[in-house]
Design a protein around this motif. Structure first.
Motif, PDB file in Angstrom:
ATOM      1  N   ALA A   1      35.338  19.988  36.808  1.00 50.34           N
ATOM      2  CA  ALA A   1      35.960  21.238  37.246  1.00 50.34           C
ATOM      3  C   ALA A   1      34.920  22.195  37.806  1.00 50.34           C
ATOM      4  O   ALA A   1      35.186  22.927  38.759  1.00 50.34           O
ATOM      5  CB  ALA A   1      36.696  21.891  36.073  1.00 50.34           C
ATOM      6  N   LYS A   2      33.737  22.177  37.212  1.00 50.23           N
ATOM      7  CA  LYS A   2      32.702  23.120  37.644  1.00 50.23           C
ATOM      8  C   LYS A   2      32.028  22.676  38.923  1.00 50.23           C
ATOM      9  O   LYS A   2      31.753  23.497  39.810  1.00 50.23           O
ATOM     10  CB  LYS A   2      31.676  23.282  36.530  1.00 50.23           C
ATOM     11  CG  LYS A   2      30.580  24.275  36.871  1.00 50.23           C
ATOM     12  CD  LYS A   2      29.763  24.655  35.670  1.00 50.23           C
ATOM     13  CE  LYS A   2      28.760  25.749  36.043  1.00 50.23           C
ATOM     14  NZ  LYS A   2      28.005  26.232  34.899  1.00 50.23           N
ATOM     15  N   PHE A   3      31.753  21.370  39.044  1.00 52.75           N
ATOM     16  CA  PHE A   3      30.908  20.902  40.145  1.00 52.75           C
ATOM     17  C   PHE A   3      31.641  20.059  41.191  1.00 52.75           C
ATOM     18  O   PHE A   3      31.068  19.770  42.232  1.00 52.75           O
ATOM     19  CB  PHE A   3      29.734  20.075  39.591  1.00 52.75           C
ATOM     20  CG  PHE A   3      28.842  20.835  38.663  1.00 52.75           C
ATOM     21  CD1 PHE A   3      28.055  21.877  39.142  1.00 52.75           C
ATOM     22  CD2 PHE A   3      28.796  20.530  37.318  1.00 52.75           C
ATOM     23  CE1 PHE A   3      27.216  22.577  38.280  1.00 52.75           C
ATOM     24  CE2 PHE A   3      27.964  21.221  36.450  1.00 52.75           C
ATOM     25  CZ  PHE A   3      27.184  22.253  36.935  1.00 52.75           C
ATOM     26  N   ALA A   4      32.862  19.619  40.890  1.00 58.26           N
ATOM     27  CA  ALA A   4      33.559  18.725  41.843  1.00 58.26           C
ATOM     28  C   ALA A   4      35.003  19.167  42.047  1.00 58.26           C
ATOM     29  O   ALA A   4      35.921  18.339  42.148  1.00 58.26           O
ATOM     30  CB  ALA A   4      33.493  17.289  41.327  1.00 58.26           C
ATOM     31  N   GLY A   5      35.234  20.481  42.097  1.00 58.96           N
ATOM     32  CA  GLY A   5      36.589  21.023  42.221  1.00 58.96           C
ATOM     33  C   GLY A   5      37.401  20.464  43.367  1.00 58.96           C
ATOM     34  O   GLY A   5      38.552  20.036  43.181  1.00 58.96           O
ATOM     35  N   PRO A   6      36.864  20.425  44.589  1.00 60.43           N
ATOM     36  CA  PRO A   6      37.675  19.954  45.735  1.00 60.43           C
ATOM     37  C   PRO A   6      38.203  18.531  45.561  1.00 60.43           C
ATOM     38  O   PRO A   6      39.173  18.148  46.214  1.00 60.43           O
ATOM     39  CB  PRO A   6      36.689  20.042  46.905  1.00 60.43           C
ATOM     40  CG  PRO A   6      35.695  21.072  46.492  1.00 60.43           C
ATOM     41  CD  PRO A   6      35.552  20.937  45.015  1.00 60.43           C
ATOM     42  N   ARG A   7      37.578  17.748  44.692  1.00 66.88           N
ATOM     43  CA  ARG A   7      38.032  16.362  44.517  1.00 66.88           C
ATOM     44  C   ARG A   7      39.152  16.246  43.494  1.00 66.88           C
ATOM     45  O   ARG A   7      39.754  15.185  43.338  1.00 66.88           O
ATOM     46  CB  ARG A   7      36.857  15.481  44.087  1.00 66.88           C
ATOM     47  CG  ARG A   7      35.666  15.560  45.026  1.00 66.88           C
ATOM     48  CD  ARG A   7      34.734  14.401  44.814  1.00 66.88           C
ATOM     49  NE  ARG A   7      33.519  14.522  45.611  1.00 66.88           N
ATOM     50  CZ  ARG A   7      33.446  14.263  46.908  1.00 66.88           C
ATOM     51  NH1 ARG A   7      34.515  13.844  47.553  1.00 66.88           N
ATOM     52  NH2 ARG A   7      32.304  14.424  47.582  1.00 66.88           N
ATOM     53  N   LEU A   8      39.445  17.334  42.754  1.00 71.95           N
ATOM     54  CA  LEU A   8      40.369  17.227  41.623  1.00 71.95           C
ATOM     55  C   LEU A   8      41.819  16.935  42.011  1.00 71.95           C
ATOM     56  O   LEU A   8      42.493  16.191  41.298  1.00 71.95           O
ATOM     57  CB  LEU A   8      40.305  18.501  40.768  1.00 71.95           C
ATOM     58  CG  LEU A   8      39.030  18.632  39.916  1.00 71.95           C
ATOM     59  CD1 LEU A   8      39.042  19.930  39.150  1.00 71.95           C
ATOM     60  CD2 LEU A   8      38.928  17.454  38.957  1.00 71.95           C
TER      61      LEU A   8
END
Length: 1640
Positions: A1312-1319
C-alpha cells in the motif's frame, strides 16, 4: 483505643518476627521501628510487654526485638520518661542475665539497650547494674561487659561511679574462676582506666574537676596485683591478652612508688608473652604504655631491664612483615615506638645493643636492626647527635652485605643519615659511594613475580630507591652540597659505576648549577690536592663515549651531554660559547626521537662533528694529543660494550686526524694495532674506521704505518710451512688479517679521492690480496674463514666505489677487474641458496656493480654467468616468517637493492631491445615461478630495469620494437597475480613497455599519452580484494594495450596470452581470458562467429570447471536455443532433477536476456504453478487430526524456476507485464505451502545436498515460494517493498504457521505504501480467490485486503466501498480466523480512512460489538480483536452513535481486567481508557460508577508481571483522571504515568492515595474493600501491591472518615498476609502494618 491499637499492631508484627525469611524479619523490625518513630513509648512498651509475656520465644527472635528497641531508644532517648526508662532497664537487665550461660547475640543486644539508655539515665542504669553487682557474689558476664561499655560511651557520667564500682569489683576478682569472666573483668579495668585517663585529660570539661589520679591508685594497684601475679599466668591465650591490654592503661594510674617497685617483675612478665602469642600487637602496645609510664615517673629500675627489653623488642622487629596482615604491621609500629622511648632515655645502651647486631649472620636480624637504626636516627635526633661517628663506623659491615633486602635497608638508613648531618662526618664518603654502587646495579629486565611468602625483593627495587635517594639528597638537602661536590666526579670514569651514570650526571648538574648561583668560580673543579678526581680529558672522553648509546641507562646520553656542557670551563676555557650553541642542538635531536626512531649512524656522525668542532675551537696540539692519549687509555674499559668501543675508535681517529704531530699519530696507530682485540668483529670494524678517519688527513702516514706493521715481528715468519705463526694461533692471525684488510678498505673509502687512485692497485689492493691468500710451497692457499671473506669483499667494495666516485674514473684502466669479479662470483656461489645469513652476497654484488662500470668491459659469457649466478643466489632465498628478525629483513632488502644495481649496471652496457630481451630472458623463469616470493622479486627487478631503460632511451632512427608483443604477453597476465605486490609491478612493466613503443615510434621522452597514463590510476583496483574489481581493472588494462599495440604485434601477443591460460596461478589464467576476450571484442565479430562451437565446448566443461568465462559462454548458448525452442527448453529444464544444481540455475537465468523471450517463459511457468494441485494429503493426515501435506513436484519445480528467471536483472520488463497475475499466484502459493513437506525422495536429497554446492537455495516448498515472490517484487521495481518487509521480519513470518497472518499484513502494508498504483489489478486477482476451497488461501486473501484498509491509498484508488462490501460478505465465514480478520479490516479504517468512519459508524459499531458476543469463539480471540478494533474506532464515530453502547461495552469488558491471558487484560484495560476518553466533558453518573470501580484494578495492575498490561493501565488511569473532575489528581496521574518514564510505584501510590483521600474521602471504604479482593490475587506483585494501596489510603484519610474502614477485617487480612508463601507479600504486609500507626 489508641494504646490498645498500637499495642495490637505491635503484637501482630512481633508475632511475625519469627518469619523464616530474613528479609521479611528485617522488614518486621523496620515496621516496629516505624511504630517507635511515631509512638516511641507505646512501641517500646509493647515490645517490653511482649518479651515479658513470651518467655519461651527463642533467643534469635528476642535479639531482633531488642535491637529494634535499641534503635528506638537511641533515636528518642530525650523523649523517654523515667518510668519507661525504668521498665526498659529492668527488661534489658532481665534479658541480659536470664541465662547464666553465655548467649552472645541475645545478651549483647540487651547490653546495648542498657548502654543506649545509659547515655541519659546513667544513674538508673547503674542502680540496676549495681543491684546485680553485689559484694560477695560473682556478677553475670554481661553485667561486667555493660559496665565497661558504659565507661567507654559515657566517660563523664561513669567515672564518678568508678570508685564504688572498683571497691565492689576488687573482691570479686578473686572469685572469678572462669577465663571468660576474668577476661570481662580485664576489659572493664582497661576501659575504666582509659576513661579515667580521658577524664583527667579533660578536667576543664568534667562535671567534677576535683577528681585526682591518686583517687584510683590503691584500687587499681590491688586489681593490678591480681591480674599480673595470677591471671597473667593462665593457660588461656585470650585471657592473657586481655590482661596485658588492661595492664597498659592501668600502669599510668599506679602510684609512682608502686610502679617503680613492680617494674622489675612487670616488664619481664609482659615480655614473656611474646613467646606465647603469635599475634603480638596488644603486647607491644601495652609494653609501650608501660615504658611511657615508667619514663614519665623517672624510673631508675628500668635500666637493669634494658638488655632483656632490647632483646625482646629486637626479636619482634626482625619478624617479617606480611602486608596482608594489618596486625603485624601495627605491631611493628608499636615496637618502633618502644625503641623511641628507650632511645630518649638510654641512647648509649640502645646503640651498644643494636650496632653489633649489624654483623649477625641472620638476614632478618640485619634488616631489622637497620630498620631500628633508621627509626631512632629520625625520631631521637637530639639524643643521637653525639653518637654520629660511632654509628657511621658501625655501618662498615652492612656496606659489604650482598643481600638485597639488607641493601635496601642500608640505603634507607643512609637517606636518614643524609638528612641529619651524618655524611659530613669522617666516613660519610663511604656511604655516598655505597649509594652510587647501588645506582649502578643492572636493572631487572622482567620484575620478579613475588609470591605472598616471598621475602626476596627484586634488585631493581634497590636500584630504584638508591637513584631516588641520591637525587633527593643532592637536590633537597643543602648541607650535602659540600659533601657531594666534587666527590661525585670520581665515580664518572670507573667502569663499575657505568650503570649509575644517569643519576650521577643529573645530581652533578644540579650541584654545579647550585654553585653557579653562589659565585662565578665556585663550580670549577679544583685539582689541587684532589689527585683522585678525573682529568678534563678523562671526563670528556667518558661522557662523549657513553653518549653514543644515548637511551641506555634511563637516558644517559642527554644527562652526559648536559653535564659536559655545565663543566665547559673546567674542560677548556675556550669551549663555553661554542658548546652553548652546539650541545642544545644535540639534546633537541634526542628529545625529538625515541630509542626506536633514532638513527644510530646519524647520531654518531653528529657526535663526531661535535668533537671535530670542539677540537677546532681548542686548536691546541698538546691538548688534542692529551685527549687522544686518554681515549686510547680508556679503550680497555669498553671491552664487552662493542657499540661504545667502536664509537671511541672513531673518536680516536677524529682526534688523531686533528693532531699535527706525525710522530704522535704513527706511535698511537702502532699501539692501536698491537693492543686491539682482533678476535672481535666490532673491534676490527672500529679500528678500521679509526684508520679510515685518520687517513683523511694523514694518508701517507697511515699507509706507511700499515706497511711497517706488516713487516714487524708479528709477520716476520710469514713464509714457510712448518713455522707459520708459531707465536700465534692460526685463528688469531686470520683475525689480524681481517683487521688489516678492513683498514685498507676504510682508508680507500675515506681518504681524498685524488690521492687514492694512484695507490689503489699498487698499495691497497695488492696488500689486501696478499693478506687474503698465502703461498705455501708455491701453491696459493685461500682461507675458508667467512669473516676474512667478508672483510675482503667489503674492502674490495669500498675500493671499487672509491675508484668509481673519482673524477678520473672514466680514464682509469683497471687491470685486475676480471680477477676481482671472478673472485666475487666464487664467494656468491659458495653461499647457501635457500637462506641469507651473511652480507657476503650483498657486498660482493655491490663490488661487482662498481667493477662492471669500469674499463675494460667483461665478455658476454662472463656477463651471462654473473647474472645467472646472482639471480640464483638471491631469488630462491626463502622469505622470513612475519614478525621475525628485523635484521634479516633489512639484510634481504639491502641484498635485493644490490642485485638491482648490478643488473642495471650490466644493462647500461647494452641499451638496445636485444639487451633488454636478454635481461628479461634471464628473469623469465622466475617471473613464471610457482613460488610467489620469487615472482614478486622477478617482477620488481623487471620493472626497475624497464624504467631504467625508458629513462635512458636514445632512439637515433625509427626502428621497430620487435619484441613488444612477447614482453607484454609475458607481463600483462601478472596484473592478476595472487600476490598484490606482483600485480603492481606488472602494471609498471606494461606502462614502461608502452612508453618504450611510443619512444621507438618517435615520440619525445617527456611525451605523456592519456591512455597509457591511465594505467597508473588502475593500480588501485589491483590491490582491491574484490575479484570483480580486479578483473575489471585487467579488462581496462587490455583495452589500453589494444589501443596502443601495433597491428603486427597482435598475433604474438595473443599467442603468448593463450600460453598463459595454462598458468598454475588461476588468477593469471583468468586475467589472460579477460584480456583475450577484450582484445578479440575490440577486433569485431570474432567471438560471435564462433558461438556454437564455444557453447558446445563450454557445456561439456560445465561439470569440470567453474571458471567465469565458461559459465558466460554456456548462458549465451542457452539463450540462443531458447529463442528458437522456448517451450521445449522450458520443459526440458523443468525435467531437471530437484533441487536444481548451480549450472541448471545459471541456465534458467540465461533465459531472461531478452524481454519477449522472458515473458513467454514466465507465462509457461505461471501456468504450471496455478494449474496443478499444490499439495496432496497423506494417509497419516486422513487418519488423524494432525496435518500431513506433501508438495506436488511440478508446481514446486516451476516455483523454483520462476525464482531463477526473475532473479536475473534483465527479466524486469517481462515481470512488469505480468505483475498482477504473478503477485496473486505467488502469494497464494506461499499460503498453501505453509507447513507443507517435501516428498520423501526430495527430503533425502535436501539432506544430502545441504552441505554441498549443488543446492544454493533451500528446496523447502514455502521458502521457495517466498523467495520467488521476493524476486518477482524486486524485478517489478518494488525493492522498497522487499526491504520494508525484510526490515520488519515479514518474510520470515510468512513462512511459519504462527506468523503467517502477520507476515501477510506487513506485506500488504508495504504494498500500500510503495506499490499503490498496482493494487487495483492485484485486488481484482485476489477477490477472485475469496471463494477458494483452501481455507488458508481465504485467510491469506482476507488478511491482505483487511490490511489495505490501514492505508489511505484505498481512497485515492476508490477501492474503499468495494473492499468494505467484500469484507462484510465474509462476516459469516465458517472460519473464525476469517471472521477475526474481517473485524481487523473494519477497524483498520480508523488508520486508513478516518474521515469515512463517521459515514459508516453504525455499520462498523454493530459489526465490532457483535464480535464481543461471538459465541463460536472458545478462546475469545474474536472478542480480543473486537476490543482492539473498538478502541481504535471510538474517537472517530459520532457521539450519538456511541453513547447508547458505552455502558454495555464497559460492563462487557470488565471481567477481562483480571483474565489469565495477558492480551485480554491489556486490550480490555486499554479499551476502558478509550471509553473514558470518549466521555471527557460529559460523563454520566452510571459510567462514573464504572470509572470509580476500575480505579483499584488499574492501580494494582500497574504491578502486573506483563509490560503491555502495565502500559495499558498507565493509559487508562491518565484517561480516567479528567472524569474524576480533580485537577490535582489529574496532574499527578499525568506526571507519574507518562509513557516511557520510569515509575517509582511506592512514591506514585503514596501521592495518588493522598489526593484521593483529600478530594474523595467518601470512597475510602469502597477502595479498601476492593483492594482486599486482590489480597488473594494469583500474581505475587499484585498481591504485594494491594496491602501497600490499603496502607497509603488509611494513612492519608482524615479522622472523621476512618469509620468507613472495617479495621478488624483489614487487620485480620493483613495478619493473614503475613503467612503468605511469597516473602515480598509478607514484607509489604509488615510494612503496611507499620504504616497503620496512623490509626493510633
Amino acid at each position: 483505643m489508641t494504646e490498645s491499637y498500637v499495642k495490637k499492631l505491635s503484637t501482630i508484627l512481633l508475632d511475625a518476627v519469627t518469619d523464616k525469611d530474613p528479609v521479611v524479619r528485617e522488614q518486621v523490625c523496620s515496621a516496629l521501628c516505624a511504630l517507635g518513630e511515631a509512638q516511641p513509648e507505646e512501641a517500646l512498651g509493647a515490645c517490653e510487654e511482649y518479651l515479658r509475656q513470651h518467655e519461651k520465644l527463642a533467643h534469635p527472635y528476642r535479639t531482633m526485638i531488642l535491637r529494634a528497641m535499641e534503635t528506638v531508644v537511641s533515636g528518642h532517648i530525650s523523649e523517654l520518661d523515667k518510668d519507661m526508662a525504668r521498665a526498659i532497664i529492668l527488661l534489658a537487665s532481665s534479658e541480659m542475665t536470664r541465662a547464666k550461660e553465655l548467649v552472645c547475640d541475645w545478651q549483647q543486644a540487651a547490653s546495648s539497650v542498657l548502654v543506649a539508655v545509659g547515655k541519659r539515665f546513667i544513674g538508673k542504669v547503674m542502680e540496676e547494674l549495681l543491684s546485680k553487682f553485689q559484694p560477695g557474689a560473682l556478677p553475670h558476664y554481661f553485667v561486667v561487659q555493660t559496665l565497661a561499655n558504659l565507661a567507654a560511651s559515657n566517660v563523664f557520667g561513669m567515672v564518678p561511679f568508678l570508685t564504688s564500682v572498683l571497691s565492689t569489683m576488687l573482691p570479686m576478682l578473686g572469685m572469678a574462676k572462669h577465663d571468660t569472666m576474668r577476661a570481662a573483668f580485664c576489659c572493664a579495668l582497661q576501659y575504666f582506666s582509659e576513661s579515667t585517663l580521658e577524664y583527667l585529660a579533660n578536667l576543664d570539661q568534667a562535671p567534677d574537676p576535683t577528681v585526682r589520679k591518686d583517687t584510683f591508685a590503691t584500687d587499681i594497684f590491688s586489681a593490678y596485683d591480681l591480674l599480673f601475679n595470677h591471671w597473667l599466668q593462665s593457660r588461656e591465650a585470650k585471657l592473657r591478652l586481655a590482661v596485658v591490654e588492661a595492664l597498659g592503661p592501668m600502669s599510668h594510674l599506679l602510684p609512682s612508688e608502686k610502679l617503680e617497685e613492680q617494674l622489675p617483675k612487670l616488664l619481664p612478665g609482659v615480655l614473656a608473652l611474646y613467646k606465647k602469642h603469635a599475634e603480638t600487637f596488644h603486647v607491644s602496645k601495652s609494653l609501650g604504655q608501660i615504658l611511657e609510664a615508667a619514663v614519665s615517673v623517672g624510673s631508675r629500675t628500668l635500666e637493669p631491664q634494658l638488655d632483656s627489653l632490647l632483646a625482646a623488642l629486637h626479636a619482634q622487629i626482625c619478624v617479617p612483615v606480611e602486608s596482608s596482615s594489618p596486625l603485624v604491621v601495627s605491631n611493628q609500629k608499636e615496637v618502633l615506638r618502644c625503641f623511641t622511648v628507650l632511645a630518649c632515655c638510654a641512647p648509649d645502651r640502645l646503640l651498644a645493643f643494636l650496632l653489633p647486631k649489624l654483623d649477625a649472620s641472620n638476614e632478618r636480624t640485619r634488616v631489622g636492626t637497620l630498620q631500628v637504626v633508621r627509626h631512632v636516627i629520625n625520631s631521637a635526633a637530639s639524643q643521637m647527635e653525639v653518637k654520629k661517628p660511632f654509628i657511621l663506623s658501625s655501618m662498615r659491615l652492612p656496606l659489604l652485605d650482598t643481600n638485597t633486602k639488607v641493601k635496601r635497608a642500608v640505603v634507607q638508613v643512609i637517606s636518614a643519615m643524609a638528612h641529619h648531618g651524618y655524611l659530613e662526618q669522617p666516613g660519610g664518603e663511604a656511604m655516598v659511594e655505597y649509594i652510587v654502587q647501588q645506582c649502578a646495579l643492572p636493572p631487572e629486565t622482567e620484575p620478579q613475580k613475588l609470591g605472598p611468602d616471598s621475602e626476596d625483593l627484586p634488585a631493581d627495587s634497590v636500584r630504584a630507591i638508591s637513584i631516588s635517594t641520591l637525587y633527593l639528597v643532592s637536590t633537597t638537602v643543602d648541607r650535602m652540597s659540600d659533601v657531594l661536590w666534587p666527590y661525585l666526579l670520581e665515580f664518572l670514569t670507573p667502569v663499575r659505576f657505568t650503570g649509575a651514570l644517569t643519576p650521577l650526571c643529573k645530581s652533578l648538574v644540579h650541584l654545579v648549577q647550585k654553585r653557579q648561583e653562589v659565585g662565578a668560580d665556585a663550580f670549577l673543579i679544583q685539582y689541587d690536592g684532589n689527585v683522585t678526581l678525573p682529568s678534563p680529558y678523562a671526563i670528556t672522553t667518558r661522557l662523549l663515549t657513553v653518549s653514543s648509546n644515548p637511551y641506555l641507562g634511563d637516558g644517559r646520553g642527554a644527562a652526559s651531554l648536559r653535564l659536559l656542557n655545565v663543566l665547559h670551563r673546567s674542560i677548556h676555557p675556550a669551549l663555553g660559547p661554542r658548546w652553548a650553541t652546539t650541545v642544545p642542538l644535540l639534546l633537541e635531536h634526542l628529545d625529538e626521537r625515541t630509542e626506536e626512531s633514532l638513527s644510530q649512524k646519524e647520531w654518531e656522525e653528529k657526535l663526531l662533528a661535535f668533537l671535530r668542532d670542539t677540537l677546532a675551537v681548542v686548536s691546541d696540539n698538546t691538548w688534542i694529543c692529551q685527549l687522544s692519549l686518554e681515549m686510547c687509555k680508556q679503550l680497555p674499559c669498553y671491552n664487552g660494550m662493542p657499540q661504545e668501543k667502536n664509537f671511541l675508535y672513531k673518536c680516536i681517529g677524529t682526534a688523531l686526524g686533528a693532531a699535527s704531530s706525525k710522530e704522535v699519530v704513527r706511535k698511537q696507530l702502532q699501539e692501536l694495532l698491537e693492543t686491539a682485540r682482533h678476535q672481535e668483529e666490532a673491534e676490527r670494524e672500529g679500528l678500521a674506521c679509526c684508520f679510515g678517519i685518520c687517513a683523511i688527513s694523514h694518508l701517507d702516514d697511515v699507509l706507511a704505518q700499515l706497511e711497517d706493521f706488516m713487516r714487524s715481528d708479528v709477520f716476520r715468519k710469514s713464509t714457510g710451512i712448518f713455522n707459520i705463526f708459531k707465536d700465534r694461533s692460526e685463528n688469531e692471525v686470520e683475525k689480524l688479517k681481517c683487521t688489516l684488510i678492513l683498514c685498507y678498505g676504510h682508508v680507500a673509502a675515506q681518504a681524498p679521492r685524488e690521492l687514492v687512485l694512484a695507490k689503489v692497485e699498487s698499495d691497497i689492493l695488492r696488500n689486501i690480496f696478499q693478506y687474503f691468500s698465502t703461498k705455501v710451497l708455491g701453491i696459493k692457499v685461500e682461507t675458508k674463514d667467512p669473516a676474512l671473506k667478508l672483510c675482503l669483499v667489503q674492502s674490495v667494495c669500498m675500493a671499487s666505489q672509491a675508484i668509481c666516485s673519482s673524477t678520473q674514473a672514466g680514464s682509469f684502466h683497471f687491470s685486475r677487474k676480471a680477477e676481482l669479479v671472478a673472485q666475487m662470483m666464487e664467494f656468491i656461489k659458495a653461499e647457501p641458496q635457500d637462506s641469507l645469513r651473511t652480507p657476503i652476497r650483498k657486498k660482493a654484488m655491490l663490488a661487482c656493480t662498481y667493477l662492471v662500470s669500469l674499463e675494460p668491459a667483461l665478455d658476454k659469457q662472463v656477463q651471462a654467468d654473473t647474472v645467472h649466478s646472482c639471480l640464483h643466489s638471491v631469488m630462491s632465498v626463502l622469505p622470513e616468517p612475519e614478525g621475525q628478525d628485523d635484521h634479516q629483513e633489512s639484510l634481504y632488502l639491502d641484498t635485493m637493492h644490490a642485485l638491482e644495481d648490478l643488473l642495471t649496471s650490466l644493462l647500461r652496457r647494452n641499451m638496445t631491445p636485444q639487451g633488454l630481451q636478454i635481461m628479461v630472458e634471464h628473469l623469465s623463469p622466475w617471473i613464471k615461478s610457482p613460488r610467489g616470493h620469487e615472482r614478486v622479486r622477478a617482477l620488481g627487478l623487471s620493472a626497475c630495469l624497464l624504467q631504467y631503460f625508458l629513462e635512458h632511451l636514445h632512439v637515433s632512427a625509427l626502428v621497430p620494437f620487435h619484441n613488444l608483443g612477447l614482453l607484454i604477453g609475458l607481463f600483462s597476465p601478472r596484473c592478476a597475480d595472487l600476490w598484490p605486490a606482483t600485480r603492481q609491478e606488472a602494471v609498471s612493466c606494461v606502462h614502461a613497455l608502452l612508453y618504450l613503443q611510443l619512444g621507438y615510434e618517435g615520440f619525445s621522452r617527456d611525451y605523456r599519452d592519456d591512455a597509457v597514463e591511465r594505467l597508473l590510476t588502475l593500480k588501485e583496483g589491483l590491490v582491491h580484494p574484490d575479484p570483480a574489481i580486479l578483473f575489471h581493472t585487467c579488462h581496462s588494462i587490455a583495452q589500453i594495450i589494444a589501443k596502443r599495440l601495433p597491428p603486427e604485434q597482435l598475433i604474438s601477443l595473443l599467442l603468448t596470452m593463450f600460453e598463459g591460460l595454462g598458468d598454475p596461478d588461476k588468477n593469471c589464467s583468468r586475467a589472460a581470458t579477460v584480456m583475450i576476450n577484450c582484445l578479440l571484442k575490440e577486433r569485431g565479430n570474432v567471438l560471435l562467429e564462433k558461438v556454437p562451437e564455444i557453447v558446445s565446448v563450454l557445456r561439456t566443461k560445465l561439470q569440470e570447471t567453474r571458471e567465469e568465462y565458461v559459465l558466460q559462454a554456456a548462458q549465451h548458448s542457452v539463450y540462443l536455443l531458447a529463442s528458437q525452442h522456448c517451450a521445449a527448453v522450458v520443459s526440458s529444464l523443468l525435467g531437471s532433477p530437484l533441487p536444481f544444481d548451480s549450472h541448471t540455475c545459471t541456465l534458467w537465468r540465461a533465459l531472461a536476456v531478452e524481454p519477449g523471450l522472458t515473458a513467454q517463459v514466465l507465462g509457461l511457468l505461471l501456468e504450471k504453478v496455478s494449474r496443478d494441485v499444490p499439495f496432496k494429503e497423506t494417509r497419516a493426515f486422513l487418519l488423524s487430526s494432525s496435518p500431513g501435506r506433501v508438495a506436488t513436484v511440478l508446481p514446486l519445480a516451476a516455483t523454483c524456476a520462476l525464482y531463477e528467471v526473475m532473479s536475473a536483472l534483465a527479466s524486469g520488463p517481462a515481470v512488469l507485464q505480468l505483475y498482477p497475475q504473478l503477485f496473486a499466484a505467488l502469494l497464494l502459493r506461499v499460503s498453501c505451502t505453509v507447513g507443507v513437506l517435501l516428498p520423501r525422495t526430495l527430503q533425502a536429497k535436501e539432506k544430502r545436498g545441504a552441505g554441498s554446492a549443488l543446492a544454493p537455495r533451500s528446496l523447502e516448498p514455502c521458502s521457495s515460494a517466498v523467495d520467488a515472490l521476493q524476486a518477482m517484487l524486486l524485478r517489478g521495481g518494488n525493492e522498497d517493498v522487499v526491504q520494508r518487509v525484510e526490515l520488519e521480519g515479514g518474510w520470515q513470518l510468512l513462512r511459519t504457521s504462527a506468523g503467517h497472518e502477520e507476515g501477510v499484513a506487513r506485506l500488504a502494508s508495504a504494498m500500500a505504501k510503495f506499490a499503490g498504483p498496482r493494487l487495483p489489478l492485484v485486488m481484482k486477482e485476489l477477490v477472485c480467490t475469496q471463494s477458494s476451497v483452501y481455507e488458508i488461501q481465504r485467510v491469506t486473501s482476507t488478511g491482505f485486503l483487511a490490511e489495505l484498509l490501514t492505508s489511505n491509498v484505498v481512497n485515492d484508488l476508490m477501492l474503499l466501498e468495494s473492499l468494505l462490501d467484500n469484507l462484510a460478505a465474509r462476516q459469516k465465514d465458517p472460519c473464525a480466523s476469517v471472521r477475526r480478520l474481517v473485524l481487523r479490516g473494519l477497524a483498520n479504517m480508523a488508520s486508513g480512512s478516518p474521515d469515512k468512519v463517521r459515514a459508516h459508524g453504525p455499520q462498523l459499531l454493530t459489526a465490532v460489538i457483535g464480535g464481543l458476543d461471538d459465541r463460536d469463539d472458545p478462546h475469545s480471540l474474536v472478542a480480543l480483536e473486537a476490543m482492539v478494533g473498538l478502541a481504535r474506532l471510538l474517537d472517530l464515530v459520532e457521539p450519538q452513535d456511541l453513547r447508547p453502547v458505552l455502558l454495555h461495552v464497559a460492563i462487557r469488558i470488565r471481567p477481562f481486567f483480571d483474565s489469565e491471558k495477558m492480551e485480554l487484560r491489556s486490550a480490555s484495560i486499554r479499551l476502558f481508557g478509550h471509553l473514558n476518553k470518549a466521555c471527557h466533558g460529559g460523563c454520566e453518573d452510571m459510567f462514573l460508577e464504572q470509572v470509580v470501580g476500575g480505579l483499584v484494578p488499574l492501580l494494582l495492575h500497574l504491578r502486573d508481571p506483563q509490560a503491555p498490561v502495565t502500559s495499558a493501565c498507565r493509559f487508562a488511569l491518565c484517561m480516567s483522571g479528567p472524569n474524576l473532575e480533580c485537577a490535582e489528581l489529574q496532574a499527578a496521574l499525568q506526571k507519574h504515568l507518562q509513557e516511557g518514564r520510569g515509575l517509582h510505584f511506592g512514591e506514585f501510590l503514596n501521592s495518588t492515595c493522598k489526593l484521593l483521600m483529600l478530594h474523595f474521602p467518601e470512597l475510602l471504604g469502597r477502595l479498601v474493600s476492593t483492594s482486599l479482593f486482590y489480597f488473594k490475587s494469583s500474581w505475587e506483585d499484585v498481591r504485594a501491591a494491594a496491602p501497600m494501596l490499603t496502607g497509603f489510603l488509611v494513612l492519608h484519610v482524615e479522622d472523621e472518615h476512618r469509620p468507613q474502614v472495617d479495621l478488624e477485617q483489614l487487620t485480620a487480612a493483613l495478619q493473614l498476609l503475613l503467612k503468605d508463601p511469597a516473602p515480598l507479600v509478607r514484607m509489604k504486609a509488615a510494612e503496611t502494618l507499620g504504616r497503620l500507626v496512623k490509626f493510633a
